[in-house]
Write an enzyme that holds these catalytic residues in place. Structure first.
Site, PDB file in Angstrom:
ATOM      1  N   ASN A 162       0.875  -1.049   0.159  1.00 52.56           N
ATOM      2  CA  ASN A 162       0.144  -0.127  -0.053  1.00 52.56           C
ATOM      3  C   ASN A 162       1.062   1.246   0.016  1.00 52.56           C
ATOM      4  OD1 ASN A 162       0.564  -0.729   2.670  1.00 52.56           O
ATOM      5  ND2 ASN A 162      -1.087   0.447   3.426  1.00 52.56           N
ATOM      6  N   GLU A 261       3.738  -4.921  12.159  1.00 52.04           N
ATOM      7  CA  GLU A 261       2.606  -3.759  12.131  1.00 52.04           C
ATOM      8  C   GLU A 261       1.528  -4.471  11.136  1.00 52.04           C
ATOM      9  OE1 GLU A 261       5.253  -0.797  10.629  1.00 52.04           O
ATOM     10  OE2 GLU A 261       5.767   0.082  12.493  1.00 52.04           O
ATOM     11  N   CYS A 295      -3.115   1.545   6.348  1.00 50.98           N
ATOM     12  CA  CYS A 295      -3.652   0.742   7.579  1.00 50.98           C
ATOM     13  C   CYS A 295      -4.235   1.756   8.648  1.00 50.98           C
ATOM     14  CB  CYS A 295      -2.220   0.103   8.232  1.00 50.98           C
ATOM     15  SG  CYS A 295      -0.777   1.352   8.597  1.00 50.98           S
ATOM     16  N   GLU A 473       7.465   0.421  16.365  1.00 50.62           N
ATOM     17  CA  GLU A 473       8.713   1.019  15.788  1.00 50.62           C
ATOM     18  C   GLU A 473       8.557   2.474  15.660  1.00 50.62           C
ATOM     19  OE1 GLU A 473       9.680  -1.154  12.095  1.00 50.62           O
ATOM     20  OE2 GLU A 473       8.969  -3.141  12.714  1.00 50.62           O
TER      21      GLU A 473
END
Ligand code: NAD
Length: 492
Positions: A162, A261, A295, A473
């Site tokens: 993405n 993630e 996301c 992160e």
């Protein structure tokens, strides 16, 4: 401006292993989702090449890279950032060829952030301090304790389609800044900018074996061969939650550290006292940016009842005003990543109707009467009227779609937002400062924006709770994941 002659058309996209571009025996097509045309031919890495990449990484740790000072390493990473900037237009064109994303998005977010990741993590790694303590002992003597950081070793990086360059470099940059070597497996949908990055690494003088790139698919293919290789030292992954589960099972065999993630089903809470125009403008971005394929995108909106009708109407008007089409024409919204993903999103549009939703706008496929009809376009879509347990309200759709529901009290809004299997991001729209802090502190998500969306400072922790991820992160969280501390205790 229409540019259908993408620079990568007819080009072979190769793997990059041990400082050399390597072809495989098997190829797959890289399809442009704007027209369905083949944009490039990608060389797939077989298991032997994946193993070679990992072995090259292991050797490189003992070579010039392993002996480089932190300052030299960081200087090299700044050169990589400069290399991306010098080829900015190539990177933007490659990202658009793979994804069909808007020119504006590629130019203002994806490519600049790709370069910024290298600058930011080079600066953070150079400035990093490790803890040290003076410890008083009962016998009147003392000790000093100090920690030193060393690299993890060979880090396997698996990234999604993405935000291809942005999300891959979000991992590559801190991993290299901490002295690791990497083997990267980008998404099969988006191999181009990763390959350009290999060219930039090569030109910048990054030693062979430090940055390795292998192309291919996930399960029973390049991705799985990489994560299952016993000689990697860690896995960092961004992608779907179910894929995270599959990778975790493979990682468990070798007890490898993982940083994940994953997906989201993010909520926005819109209170009646918000700045209405800002809330609408921010929500248009948070639902429809990148065709809803971020996301962090909002898929659930809860609006305080007094402004519910007005909000739905205003958001629908803005959705209907979005231009959809060829990214090179300056359209606001391009296609989804692929026809396959479009089937999934359209499946949810149908499911929403079956579940009893009111389709306020959209719900189908736009028609162009041109080659774009072979692309993967869908209409921006707004739903209302679903119950909280509807699948369309609970499952990540990953398209330009949201469901809007009313709420009556602050407590109810918090409960609705938190009642999700995911816990990545939330947005709160209110002018009441006390409420903003009170509600933000109760969100079960890794990230909360107040009167904003997608504003990022790369030094802050980033990641999700529940199905949205493991670990964080960003800033010190990245430096911590990508290095191993050793505490040294010296009695004085
Ligand atoms: P995906 O999980 O399908 O694929 C991601 C990567 O994993 C690809 O490179 C793929 O080839 C690889 N892969 C798939 N199966 C594998 C396996 N068994 N072993 C090893 N590798 C495997 O995800 P996607 O469709 O590319 O990306 C969209 C998803 O990513 C959405 O769920 C989105 O929410 C999530 N995402 C999360 C974040 C975040 O920061 N939390 C950011 C972007 C995207």
């Amino acid at each position: 401006m229409t540019n259908t002659a993408y620079p990568f058309a007819q080009r072979d996209i190769l793997n990059y292993v041990d400082g050399a571009f390597v072809a495989g025996d098997v190829h797959f097509d890289n399809v442009n989702p704007v027209t369905g045309a083949v944009a490039a031919r990608v060389s797939q890495a077989d298991q032997a090449l994946v193993d070679r990449a990992v072995a090259a990484g292991r050797r490189a740790l003992k070579g010039p890279w392993g002996k480089m000072s932190q300052a030299e390493r960081c200087k090299l990473l700044v050169r990589v950032a400069e290399g991306i900037e010098a080829r900015f237009d190539d990177f933007a064109a490659a990202e658009i060829a793979d994804t069909g994303k808007s020119l504006h998005q590629a130019r203002t977010i994806d490519i600049p952030r790709g370069a910024a990741n290298f600058r930011a993590f080079a600066a953070m790694a150079e400035a990093r301090a490790m803890p040290s303590f003076r410890t008083d002992l009962p016998d009147g003597r003392s000790a000093i304790n100090y920690a030193v950081a060393r690299p993890l070793g060979v880090v396997a990086i698996i990234s999604p389609w993405n935000l291809p360059l942005l999300l891959m470099t979000w991992k590559v940059a801190p991993a290299l800044a901490c002295g690791n070597v990497v083997v990267v497996k980008p998404s099969e949908e988006t191999p181009s900018t990763a390959t350009l990055l290999a060219e930039v690494m090569d030109a910048a003088g990054v030693p062979p074996g430090v940055f390795n790139l292998v192309h291919g698919f996930g399960a029973a293919s390049t991705g799985e061969w990489l994560t299952a290789n016993p000689d990697i030292d860690a896995i960092t992954f961004t992608g779907e939650s179910a894929t995270g589960g599959a990778i975790m099972r493979v990682a468990a065999a070798g007890v490898k550290p993982v940083s994940f993630e994953l997906g989201g089903k993010n909520a926005a809470l819109v209170f009646a006292d918000c700045d209405f125009d800002e809330a609408i403008a921010g929500t248009v971005r948070s639902v429809f940016s990148n065709c809803g394929q971020v996301c962090l995108c909002t898929e659930r909106i809860y609006v305080e009842r007094p402004i519910f009708e007005r909000f739905v109407k205003a958001l629908a008007e803005r959705a209907e005003a979005l231009t959809i089409g060829d990214p090179w024409s300056g359209a606001d919204m391009g296609p989804l990543i692929s026809r396959g993903h479009r089937d999934k999103v359209l499946g949810y549009y149908d499911l929403a109707r079956e579940e009893g939703a009111t389709v306020v706008t959209g719900g189908g496929v736009p028609s162009f009467d041109s080659a774009l009809d072979q692309g993967a376009f869908v209409q921006p879509t707004i739903l209302t009227g679903l119950g909280h347990d509807a699948r369309c309200v609970r499952e990540e759709i990953f398209g330009p779609v949201c469901h809007i529901a009313p709420f009556d009290t602050e407590a109810e809004a918090i409960e609705l937002a938190n009642d999700s299997d995911y816990g990545l991001a939330a947005a709160i729209w209110t002018r009441d400062v006390g409420r903003a802090h009170r509600v933000a502190g109760q969100m079960e998500t890794g990230i909360v924006w107040v009167n904003e969306w997608f504003l990022r400072d790369l030094r802050t922790p980033f990641g999700g709770m529940k199905l949205s991820g493991i670990g964080r992160e960003g800033g010190e969280a990245s430096l911590s994941f990508y290095s191993e501390p050793t505490n040294i205790c010296v009695k004085l």
